[in-house]
Design a protein around this motif. Sequence first.
Motif, PDB file in Angstrom:
ATOM      1  N   THR A 182      46.812 131.247  23.368  1.00  0.00           N
ATOM      2  CA  THR A 182      45.938 130.125  23.670  1.00  0.00           C
ATOM      3  C   THR A 182      45.933 129.917  25.182  1.00  0.00           C
ATOM      4  OG1 THR A 182      46.451 129.078  21.557  1.00  0.00           O
ATOM      5  CG2 THR A 182      45.526 127.685  23.279  1.00  0.00           C
ATOM      6  N   VAL A 183      44.756 130.014  25.767  1.00  0.00           N
ATOM      7  CA  VAL A 183      44.611 129.878  27.212  1.00  0.00           C
ATOM      8  C   VAL A 183      43.696 128.691  27.502  1.00  0.00           C
ATOM      9  CG1 VAL A 183      43.829 130.977  29.328  1.00  0.00           C
ATOM     10  CG2 VAL A 183      44.964 132.343  27.579  1.00  0.00           C
ATOM     11  N   VAL A 184      44.109 127.834  28.437  1.00  0.00           N
ATOM     12  CA  VAL A 184      43.337 126.639  28.772  1.00  0.00           C
ATOM     13  C   VAL A 184      42.499 126.900  30.016  1.00  0.00           C
ATOM     14  CG1 VAL A 184      43.494 124.213  29.466  1.00  0.00           C
ATOM     15  CG2 VAL A 184      45.058 125.135  27.733  1.00  0.00           C
ATOM     16  N   ASN A 185      41.255 126.462  29.984  1.00  0.00           N
ATOM     17  CA  ASN A 185      40.363 126.542  31.132  1.00  0.00           C
ATOM     18  C   ASN A 185      40.976 125.761  32.303  1.00  0.00           C
ATOM     19  OD1 ASN A 185      38.281 126.171  33.010  1.00  0.00           O
ATOM     20  ND2 ASN A 185      36.712 125.986  31.438  1.00  0.00           N
ATOM     21  N   PRO A 186      41.084 126.377  33.474  1.00  0.00           N
ATOM     22  CA  PRO A 186      41.678 125.669  34.635  1.00  0.00           C
ATOM     23  C   PRO A 186      41.007 124.339  34.948  1.00  0.00           C
ATOM     24  CG  PRO A 186      41.433 128.011  35.122  1.00  0.00           C
ATOM     25  CD  PRO A 186      40.746 127.783  33.805  1.00  0.00           C
ATOM     26  N   THR A 222      40.623 128.076  23.426  1.00  0.00           N
ATOM     27  CA  THR A 222      40.268 128.801  22.197  1.00  0.00           C
ATOM     28  C   THR A 222      41.542 129.089  21.409  1.00  0.00           C
ATOM     29  OG1 THR A 222      40.487 131.008  23.193  1.00  0.00           O
ATOM     30  CG2 THR A 222      38.327 129.936  23.345  1.00  0.00           C
ATOM     31  N   GLU A 223      41.382 129.127  20.074  1.00  0.00           N
ATOM     32  CA  GLU A 223      42.465 129.545  19.170  1.00  0.00           C
ATOM     33  C   GLU A 223      43.708 128.656  19.262  1.00  0.00           C
ATOM     34  OE1 GLU A 223      41.814 131.813  16.982  1.00  0.00           O
ATOM     35  OE2 GLU A 223      39.943 132.514  17.840  1.00  0.00           O
ATOM     36  N   ASN A 257      38.329 135.232  29.904  1.00  0.00           N
ATOM     37  CA  ASN A 257      38.069 136.126  31.045  1.00  0.00           C
ATOM     38  C   ASN A 257      38.845 137.441  30.960  1.00  0.00           C
ATOM     39  OD1 ASN A 257      36.222 134.457  32.580  1.00  0.00           O
ATOM     40  ND2 ASN A 257      37.972 133.134  33.011  1.00  0.00           N
ATOM     41  N   GLU A 258      39.200 137.847  29.757  1.00  0.00           N
ATOM     42  CA  GLU A 258      39.884 139.118  29.579  1.00  0.00           C
ATOM     43  C   GLU A 258      38.900 140.255  29.315  1.00  0.00           C
ATOM     44  OE1 GLU A 258      43.298 139.107  26.991  1.00  0.00           O
ATOM     45  OE2 GLU A 258      43.670 136.993  27.400  1.00  0.00           O
ATOM     46  N   LEU A 259      37.728 139.908  28.816  1.00  0.00           N
ATOM     47  CA  LEU A 259      36.685 140.897  28.582  1.00  0.00           C
ATOM     48  C   LEU A 259      35.346 140.165  28.644  1.00  0.00           C
ATOM     49  CD1 LEU A 259      36.653 143.582  25.728  1.00  0.00           C
ATOM     50  CD2 LEU A 259      34.586 142.492  26.579  1.00  0.00           C
ATOM     51  N   LYS A 260      34.718 140.161  29.800  1.00  0.00           N
ATOM     52  CA  LYS A 260      33.444 139.458  29.939  1.00  0.00           C
ATOM     53  C   LYS A 260      32.356 140.265  29.245  1.00  0.00           C
ATOM     54  CE  LYS A 260      33.134 136.085  31.688  1.00  0.00           C
ATOM     55  NZ  LYS A 260      33.424 134.728  31.119  1.00  0.00           N
ATOM     56  N   PHE A 261      31.680 139.618  28.316  1.00  0.00           N
ATOM     57  CA  PHE A 261      30.709 140.326  27.481  1.00  0.00           C
ATOM     58  C   PHE A 261      29.442 140.639  28.269  1.00  0.00           C
ATOM     59  CE2 PHE A 261      27.417 140.984  24.372  1.00  0.00           C
ATOM     60  CZ  PHE A 261      28.053 141.676  23.361  1.00  0.00           C
ATOM     61  N   VAL A 262      29.035 141.901  28.243  1.00  0.00           N
ATOM     62  CA  VAL A 262      27.801 142.376  28.876  1.00  0.00           C
ATOM     63  C   VAL A 262      27.021 143.146  27.816  1.00  0.00           C
ATOM     64  CG1 VAL A 262      26.794 143.785  30.695  1.00  0.00           C
ATOM     65  CG2 VAL A 262      28.934 142.557  31.120  1.00  0.00           C
ATOM     66  N   PHE A 263      25.753 142.835  27.663  1.00  0.00           N
ATOM     67  CA  PHE A 263      24.959 143.508  26.644  1.00  0.00           C
ATOM     68  C   PHE A 263      24.793 144.995  26.968  1.00  0.00           C
ATOM     69  CE2 PHE A 263      23.698 139.040  26.340  1.00  0.00           C
ATOM     70  CZ  PHE A 263      23.927 138.831  24.981  1.00  0.00           C
ATOM     71  N   GLY A 264      24.640 145.789  25.911  1.00  0.00           N
ATOM     72  CA  GLY A 264      24.631 147.237  26.057  1.00  0.00           C
ATOM     73  C   GLY A 264      25.986 147.783  25.649  1.00  0.00           C
ATOM     74  N   LEU A 304      35.987 138.624  20.147  1.00  0.00           N
ATOM     75  CA  LEU A 304      35.166 138.887  21.322  1.00  0.00           C
ATOM     76  C   LEU A 304      34.853 137.594  22.083  1.00  0.00           C
ATOM     77  CD1 LEU A 304      32.698 141.587  19.964  1.00  0.00           C
ATOM     78  CD2 LEU A 304      34.430 141.910  21.738  1.00  0.00           C
ATOM     79  N   ILE A 305      34.557 136.525  21.347  1.00  0.00           N
ATOM     80  CA  ILE A 305      34.282 135.243  21.998  1.00  0.00           C
ATOM     81  C   ILE A 305      35.533 134.737  22.708  1.00  0.00           C
ATOM     82  CG2 ILE A 305      33.786 132.803  21.558  1.00  0.00           C
ATOM     83  CD1 ILE A 305      31.771 133.697  19.437  1.00  0.00           C
ATOM     84  N   ALA A 306      36.688 134.834  22.027  1.00  0.00           N
ATOM     85  CA  ALA A 306      37.939 134.375  22.643  1.00  0.00           C
ATOM     86  C   ALA A 306      38.256 135.184  23.894  1.00  0.00           C
ATOM     87  CB  ALA A 306      39.090 134.479  21.636  1.00  0.00           C
ATOM     88  N   LEU A 307      38.101 136.505  23.837  1.00  0.00           N
ATOM     89  CA  LEU A 307      38.370 137.354  24.992  1.00  0.00           C
ATOM     90  C   LEU A 307      37.420 137.032  26.141  1.00  0.00           C
ATOM     91  CD1 LEU A 307      38.953 140.761  23.171  1.00  0.00           C
ATOM     92  CD2 LEU A 307      40.692 139.376  24.308  1.00  0.00           C
ATOM     93  N   HIS A 308      36.152 136.793  25.812  1.00  0.00           N
ATOM     94  CA  HIS A 308      35.154 136.435  26.832  1.00  0.00           C
ATOM     95  C   HIS A 308      35.534 135.119  27.508  1.00  0.00           C
ATOM     96  CE1 HIS A 308      31.182 135.995  28.716  1.00  0.00           C
ATOM     97  NE2 HIS A 308      31.246 134.736  28.328  1.00  0.00           N
ATOM     98  N   GLU A 309      35.898 134.119  26.708  1.00  0.00           N
ATOM     99  CA  GLU A 309      36.202 132.809  27.267  1.00  0.00           C
ATOM    100  C   GLU A 309      37.533 132.794  28.012  1.00  0.00           C
ATOM    101  OE1 GLU A 309      34.018 130.817  27.598  1.00  0.00           O
ATOM    102  OE2 GLU A 309      32.573 131.094  25.978  1.00  0.00           O
TER     103      GLU A 309
END
Length: 328
Positions: free
Chosen positions: A22-26, A173-174, A117-124, A110-115
């Motif tokens: 669980t990671v909190v937004n700064p 998240t989570e 900042n461990e894997l920023k989602f990019v289309f493609g 994927l949403i948790a990783l994106h939020e």
Amino acid sequence: MGKFTNYDTSEQSGLIVEDVRTVVNPEFSDFPLELFPNFWRSPFGSPNQRLYARKGHPEFFSGISSLASACGLTDKSGLNKARVTMAFQGLDADVKWNERANYGSCLHLLIALHERNELKFVFGLHDWTEVVEDFITSYGYHSLREQWYADIQNDMAAYFSFKRDSNVKIVTTEVMVCHDDWHIATPLDIVAQMDFGGKRIFANINIKTGDTHPFSEDYFIQTCLEAYLYNRQIEKNGKKNKYSLNGSFCWRPKTRSKTPGNYELSKNTINLYTEDDFLYIAEYVKRKKPYVPSSDSKIVTFHGNEENSKIIIRTPYEWLKNMNGDAW
């Protein structure tokens, strides 16, 4: 599951254990994370009845997603009708629902990783496909690869639209909520600050992935119970906290084939049900003990090589004791 997950494969346990940090937004650095204990998702249970474990606790905890219908608070006729319809279509409802549950786990990750900042989602076809491939390979969904790739991109587009439309800022998240006496626990997909009803509120957002049927009463009870457990943990002596929830919603992509990239947000469920309703669920858990794994459940792990190979077989409570280590 690749480098993008928080799985422990240590020799101590010999297991793959999901441990979503669980990671909190700064921006919300004063969020009281210490009030929310860390859990493991155990390898026992099923996609529809998950079990969780907490260090130092001698019992498992039941997930809550299926408890409302299981205890009789809601009508199962809709599920039964869907099962019959799928049978006429030549589909096995349990197989299909398990596949969609696993797809939902993939989207949640994927949403948790994106939020975080461990894997920023990019289309493609970018890094996120490695996460999807892990799920596809693990569960044997190779024939569904194109569908999963299309659904993931559609649903992420819908999720991004929701964030823009409601000026959503993710708090965390989570984060795990629980009730020790009731033996229940569950992660909240998203705790967010958002615009709703002309105000800025903190809300629980439960991500759903079914796109063809209306939100069910089961979902409303689930999200209301999630918010109840969260506020119970964060409000000391019944006093409101800065981060107390005033909203609890289901979110899902709208029918993908007809309205690609669109989404649906449920009504606010924060006060739809009372503690008396939840005590009914608690009594069901007390009687039926869904938090107790099946007596024939086993975890088998393999170690070593040709010269010193070893097989370790553990029952659920042996696994729990091993994971707890010095805490017992």
